[in-house]
Enzyme design. Structure first.
Site, PDB file in Angstrom:
ATOM      1  N   CYS A 130     -17.256  -4.732   0.820  1.00  0.00           N
ATOM      2  CA  CYS A 130     -17.195  -5.989   1.947  1.00  0.00           C
ATOM      3  C   CYS A 130     -17.170  -5.451   3.477  1.00  0.00           C
ATOM      4  CB  CYS A 130     -15.835  -6.946   1.575  1.00  0.00           C
ATOM      5  SG  CYS A 130     -16.104  -7.754  -0.054  1.00  0.00           S
ATOM      6  N   TYR A 177     -20.180  16.492  -0.114  1.00  0.00           N
ATOM      7  CA  TYR A 177     -19.586  15.419   0.707  1.00  0.00           C
ATOM      8  C   TYR A 177     -20.057  13.917   0.096  1.00  0.00           C
ATOM      9  CZ  TYR A 177     -19.042  19.375   3.562  1.00  0.00           C
ATOM     10  OH  TYR A 177     -18.688  20.613   4.176  1.00  0.00           O
TER      11      TYR A 177
HETATM   12  C1  LIG Z   1     -16.332  22.243   6.209  1.00  0.00           C
HETATM   13  C2  LIG Z   1     -16.221  23.645   6.237  1.00  0.00           C
HETATM   14  C3  LIG Z   1     -17.005  24.439   5.665  1.00  0.00           C
HETATM   15  C4  LIG Z   1     -18.198  24.291   4.802  1.00  0.00           C
HETATM   16  O1  LIG Z   1     -19.144  23.805   5.471  1.00  0.00           O
HETATM   17  P1  LIG Z   1     -20.631  23.306   4.922  1.00  0.00           P
HETATM   18  O2  LIG Z   1     -21.478  22.644   5.743  1.00  0.00           O
HETATM   19  O3  LIG Z   1     -20.260  22.353   3.666  1.00  0.00           O
HETATM   20  O4  LIG Z   1     -21.178  24.887   4.422  1.00  0.00           O
HETATM   21  C5  LIG Z   1     -16.585  26.011   6.017  1.00  0.00           C
HETATM   22  N1  LIG Z   1     -15.587  26.259   6.744  1.00  0.00           N
HETATM   23  C6  LIG Z   1     -14.974  25.333   7.221  1.00  0.00           C
HETATM   24  C7  LIG Z   1     -13.813  26.142   8.101  1.00  0.00           C
HETATM   25  C8  LIG Z   1     -15.189  24.097   7.108  1.00  0.00           C
HETATM   26  O5  LIG Z   1     -14.379  23.210   7.754  1.00  0.00           O
END
Ligand SMILES: *Cc1c(COP(=O)(O)O)cnc(C)c1O
Length: 428
Positions: free
Chosen positions: A355, A384
């Site tokens: 919703c 994600y």
């Molecule tokens: C989110 C994150 C990652 C991973 O990023 P990707 O785009 O999934 O490779 C690596 N290091 C840090 C510090 C992050 O916050």
């Protein structure tokens, strides 16, 4: 190589027909290809091999225990951003010396948990955090290994919500003040600065920012060593982009070409924190069409996956390819370009049951007219997706299935109504 393909107009994951999985496990359903997961991990390990890298899989991208276990079993370390993720990595069999502990807001309790687990290092993002970690280490009569996370102040590279290395984000130490902070802890009895860390943002479809970041890193490492810090690790983070629209992602080799010379110049061991690059294209979200309708001059496909299953389109305006699992012969088996007109399609919004007007997987998308009960596939949903899912609207979180060759198994069962209230039940 992504192992999702059509055979006689039926979508397969490796050698398993997706409709079989949807019938057996129900929808919405996340389906992962083990061959694809391992292919991407191996691609990184090989491209960066000259720097003897520690490839730390980013647990926040997809923390499923079976996926983490697969990573641990194939030589990956782990990048964790919370105590919960550290728990997952350890449960998956990771050793502390293959874990880096990131995150802009670690609590004392999380720091203690990290020290007790003998993590390789803490990525520290502020002066206040650095001194707090020193206090915690002191209370345990320990010396905490630290990589200073620097914000290298690069030009914008990606969506504003996921760009972490432009000036003014909450992440890292300012490049102008990192040396000042480091100077204050020279010879600190409970802190040992052993690395420099940066994570530029995500997803990044160009190697250039890594070149600029790495060059700034080499310069800083030199200065840190002059202060007396024995820097042994250069951590270039993650953020490597993947195919969301077409074949737009760079191969691991392209990033290696710009990062490796800097690693060599620094004399450091390389740490990487890839998440999306490994698991993004290795997962899809399968949903079933509930209804179609026309309203206010638009056409809607209402299906059983919503923003609580995959929030990226809502949160980041992200584009995911969506196509029928069993396309009929009035449309291409799989279009090359989802943003160009496609024969046999009309523009439709793909929405879920939640919703919220913001509950959609795609807007104005070229898709054939769908019938109730037919299956849709949302591609590139391995990163994600499940990790950011929620129970909003008291919807049950989806099931997850891992395919390898012609076999498949559940790696997370679908939630039940009793799961929904489990944490509350004891309190009423
Ligand atoms: C989110 C994150 C990652 C991973 O990023 P990707 O785009 O999934 O490779 C690596 N290091 C840090 C510090 C992050 O916050």
């Amino acid at each position: 190589m992504d192992h999702f393909h059509y055979r006689n107009r039926v979508l397969y994951c490796e050698d398993v027909a997706i409709p079989e999985l949807a019938n057996q496990y129900g929808t919405p359903l996340f389906v992962y290809s083990q061959a694809t997961l391992l292919h991407h991990l191996t691609q990184l390990q090989q491209a960066f091999a000259p720097a003897d890298p520690i490839v730390c899989y980013s647990v926040k991208t997809n923390g499923n225990l079976s996926i983490c276990k697969l990573m641990a079993g194939n030589g990956a370390g782990f990048d964790v951003t919370s105590g919960g993720e550290l728990y997952r990595a350890l449960r998956a069999g990771a050793k502390g010396d293959h874990i880096v502990f990131a995150g802009v807001g670690k609590t004392d309790e999380e720091m203690r948990y990290g020290l007790n687990s003998n993590v390789l290092m803490f990525n520290v993002e502020s002066e206040a955090e650095l001194f707090a970690l020193g206090e915690v280490a002191k209370s345990m009569d320990r010396r905490a290994p630290v990589a200073l996370r620097v914000n290298p102040a690069l030009p914008p590279k990606t969506h504003v919500k996921t760009d972490t290395s432009v000036k003014g984000t909450k992440f890292g130490l300012d490049i102008d003040s990192v040396l000042e902070v480091a100077q204050k802890v020279v010879g600190h009895p409970h802190l040992e600065i052993i690395g420099l860390h940066m994570h530029l943002g995500s997803p990044i479809l160009s190697a250039q920012p890594y070149r600029e970041g790495a060059e700034k890193g080499v310069h800083l490492i030199e200065k840190l060593r002059q202060q007396g810090h024995a820097i042994r690790f250069l951590n270039m983070g993650g953020g490597f982009g993947i195919h969301y629209r077409k074949q737009e992602a760079l191969p691991a080799q392209a990033f290696a070409e710009v990062i490796l010379p800097a690693v060599k110049a620094s004399g450091c061991r390389l740490v990487l924190e890839p998440g999306r690059f490994i698991v993004g294209n290795a997962g899809v979200l399968i949903s079933r069409v509930l209804y179609t309708k026309e309203s206010g001059g638009r056409r809607f496909i209402i299906q059983d996956a919503g923003m609580n299953d995959l929030i990226r389109p809502t949160l980041y305006d992200s584009f995911h390819r969506i196509w029928p699992v069993v396309p009929d012969d009035s449309v291409p088996v799989m279009p090359d370009d989802f943003e160009a007109p496609i024969v046999g399609t009309v523009y439709q919004d793909v929405v879920g049951p939640v919703c919220e007007s913001g509950d959609f997987l795609a807007k104005e998308r070229a898709l054939p007219l769908m019938k109730r009960g037919e299956l849709l596939c949302t591609f590139s949903a391995g990163a994600y997706g499940m990790a950011m899912s929620s129970n909003y609207n008291s919807r049950l979180r989806a099931a997850e299935v891992l395919v390898t060759g012609d076999t498949h198994r559940l790696i997370r069962r679908r939630e039940t109504f009793s799961d929904l209230v489990a944490a509350e039940e004891a309190c009423i």
